[in-house]
Design a protein around this motif. Structure first.
Motif, PDB file in Angstrom:
ATOM      1  N   VAL A   1       0.810  -1.231   0.000  1.00 50.12           N
ATOM      2  CA  VAL A   1       0.000   0.000   0.000  1.00 50.12           C
ATOM      3  C   VAL A   1       0.837   1.272   0.000  1.00 50.12           C
ATOM      4  CG1 VAL A   1      -1.916  -1.128   1.194  1.00 50.12           C
ATOM      5  CG2 VAL A   1      -0.255   0.159   2.532  1.00 50.12           C
ATOM      6  N   ASP A   2       2.116   1.143   0.302  1.00 51.95           N
ATOM      7  CA  ASP A   2       2.891   2.359   0.519  1.00 51.95           C
ATOM      8  C   ASP A   2       4.211   2.344  -0.259  1.00 51.95           C
ATOM      9  OD1 ASP A   2       3.945   4.694   1.496  1.00 51.95           O
ATOM     10  OD2 ASP A   2       3.624   4.253   3.607  1.00 51.95           O
ATOM     11  N   ALA A   3       5.165   1.484   0.174  1.00 54.54           N
ATOM     12  CA  ALA A   3       6.525   1.589  -0.358  1.00 54.54           C
ATOM     13  C   ALA A   3       6.626   1.338  -1.865  1.00 54.54           C
ATOM     14  CB  ALA A   3       7.445   0.633   0.398  1.00 54.54           C
ATOM     15  N   SER A   4       5.773   0.453  -2.406  1.00 61.63           N
ATOM     16  CA  SER A   4       5.911   0.123  -3.835  1.00 61.63           C
ATOM     17  C   SER A   4       5.229   1.151  -4.738  1.00 61.63           C
ATOM     18  CB  SER A   4       5.344  -1.275  -4.119  1.00 61.63           C
ATOM     19  OG  SER A   4       3.943  -1.264  -3.980  1.00 61.63           O
ATOM     20  N   VAL A   5       4.502   2.086  -4.126  1.00 61.28           N
ATOM     21  CA  VAL A   5       3.762   3.088  -4.892  1.00 61.28           C
ATOM     22  C   VAL A   5       4.470   4.438  -4.770  1.00 61.28           C
ATOM     23  CG1 VAL A   5       1.488   4.144  -5.247  1.00 61.28           C
ATOM     24  CG2 VAL A   5       1.659   1.910  -4.126  1.00 61.28           C
TER      25      VAL A   5
END
Ligand SMILES: NC(=O)c1ccc[n+]([C@@H]2O[C@H](COP(=O)([O-])OP(=O)(O)OC[C@H]3O[C@@H](n4cnc5c(N)ncnc54)[C@H](O)[C@@H]3O)[C@@H](O)[C@H]2O)c1
Ligand SMILES: [Zn+2]
Length: 339
Positions: free
Chosen positions: A119-123
């Motif tokens: 939900v966070d680091a890959s976006v």
């Protein structure tokens, strides 16, 4: 986002990524999930090289990046290589940095395996490694050609890691998705695919409006000004998500004390966090210790602290120049320090 990286090989080929693949993972994720990914790459007719790096934040360093460079050079991988990061945010950030710099940059794909990284680091395209002087100080912007999250991989994630990731999901709701927050405050993240997608969409909206972090992107730091300081004074014994949870409560208290929000926002937030077994207080520290640690954080603008304050669920505002006494009172509310 596609639902499953069992179709990884085909997805790469569909995007014209037909060169050799370096599947880079860590010692925790590799034994659990690399075989499925390697099988899928073989099904797509792709040549794959597995590179396994040490796991954990302590390994998110230039020394580990060098291990990756050595493995890629040893395998004589050229500019047509696609580097796939299979793992949590540490692997995603570090391998993204490798992809941004190896031979001046090769194609990059993210296969996140923690809730936080999905939900966070890959976006958002930010990739980095840590330095002894601080976290994420050396890095780049590197947009992945593809992000493939297989929710089945979450089954092997330790419960405390899932809870920590849920703090960022709840954060997404508070920032920009009241429906997501209302869903979560009823006590369940199911259906998980829906919840994860909504949280990703919040980050995507914010990042697209401000890809290079000139302004609005700062709202993603809700709970992080307090949270990073608590992380720091706990000497990283508390997990990032746990500190963000406590930090969001402090931000809600500060918002109410300055008249931006009503006190029931903090009440709802505390209840929601507790339902997901996240802490709403971090006792045992002194107010001044936490306050001073805030100034260590590189995200302050021009030496001044900026706070992301919730006005209502799904609506936050960036505020600077807040009196120290108000900030300290908000810290006091979450550390319960009697001094
Ligand atoms: N680039 C960004 O925008 C951004 C945003 C937020 C966080 N981050 C970074 O993300 C990092 C934190 O990411 P994280 O919380 O995913 O931590 P992590 O990558 O360290 O993963 C946590 C632990 O779980 C293990 N693991 C991962 N997936 C697993 C699985 N499916 N089953 C079993 N074990 C598994 C890992 O090996 C590790 O030991 C930090 O370094 C942070 O700076 C980056
Ligand atoms: Zn965070």
């Amino acid at each position: 986002m596609q639902p499953c990286w069992r179709g990884l090989g085909t997805a790469l080929v569909e995007r014209g990524l037909r060169g050799p693949v370096a599947l880079v993972t860590d010692t925790e994720v590799g034994p659990r999930h690399a075989q499925v990914a390697l099988g899928s790459l073989a099904d797509g007719g792709l040549t794959a090289h597995l590179v396994t790096l040490p796991a954990g934040e302590a390994a998110k360093t230039l020394d580990t990046v060098r291990l990756a460079y050595d493995a890629l050079l040893e395998a004589r991988l050229g500019r047509d290589t696609t580097i796939v990061a299979l793992g949590g945010g540490v692997i995603g950030d570090m391998v993204g940095f490798v992809a941004a710099t190896y031979l001046r940059g090769v194609a990059f794909v993210q296969a996140p395996t923690t809730l936080l990284s999905m939900v966070d680091a890959s976006v958002g395209g930010k990739v980095a490694v840590d330095m002894p002087q601080g976290k994420n100080l050396i890095g780049a912007f590197k947009t992945p050609r593809l992000v493939l999250a297989d929710l089945d991989t979450l089954a092997t994630l330790p419960p405390a890691e899932s809870a920590s990731g849920m703090a960022e999901v709840i954060k997404a709701g508070v920032i920009d998705d009241p429906d997501l927050f209302e869903h979560l405050e009823r006590g369940s993240a199911e259906p998980l695919a829906w919840t994860i997608t909504r949280a990703i969409e919040v980050k995507q909206r914010v990042v697209e409006a401000d890809p290079y972090e000139q302004g609005r992107r700062a709202v993603l730091n809700l709970g992080h000004t307090f949270g990073h300081a608590i992380e720091h004074v706990s000497q990283y014994r508390l997990r990032h998500g746990e500190c963000v949870a406590v930090g969001m409560v402090a931000a809600a208290r500060l918002a109410a004390s300055l008249g931006y929000a009503t006190p029931d926002l903090e009440t709802r937030l505390r209840a929601c966090l507790a339902r997901f077994r996240l802490p709403t207080a971090a006792p045992g520290f002194a107010v001044d210790q936490v306050y001073d640690a805030m100034f260590q954080d590189k995200k302050k603008a021009g030496g001044k602290l900026r706070f992301i304050l919730p006005r209502a669920m799904g609506d936050v505002v960036i505020v600077g120049d807040i009196p120290a006494e108000a900030v300290k009172a908000a810290i006091q509310a979450v550390i319960g320090d009697p001094s």
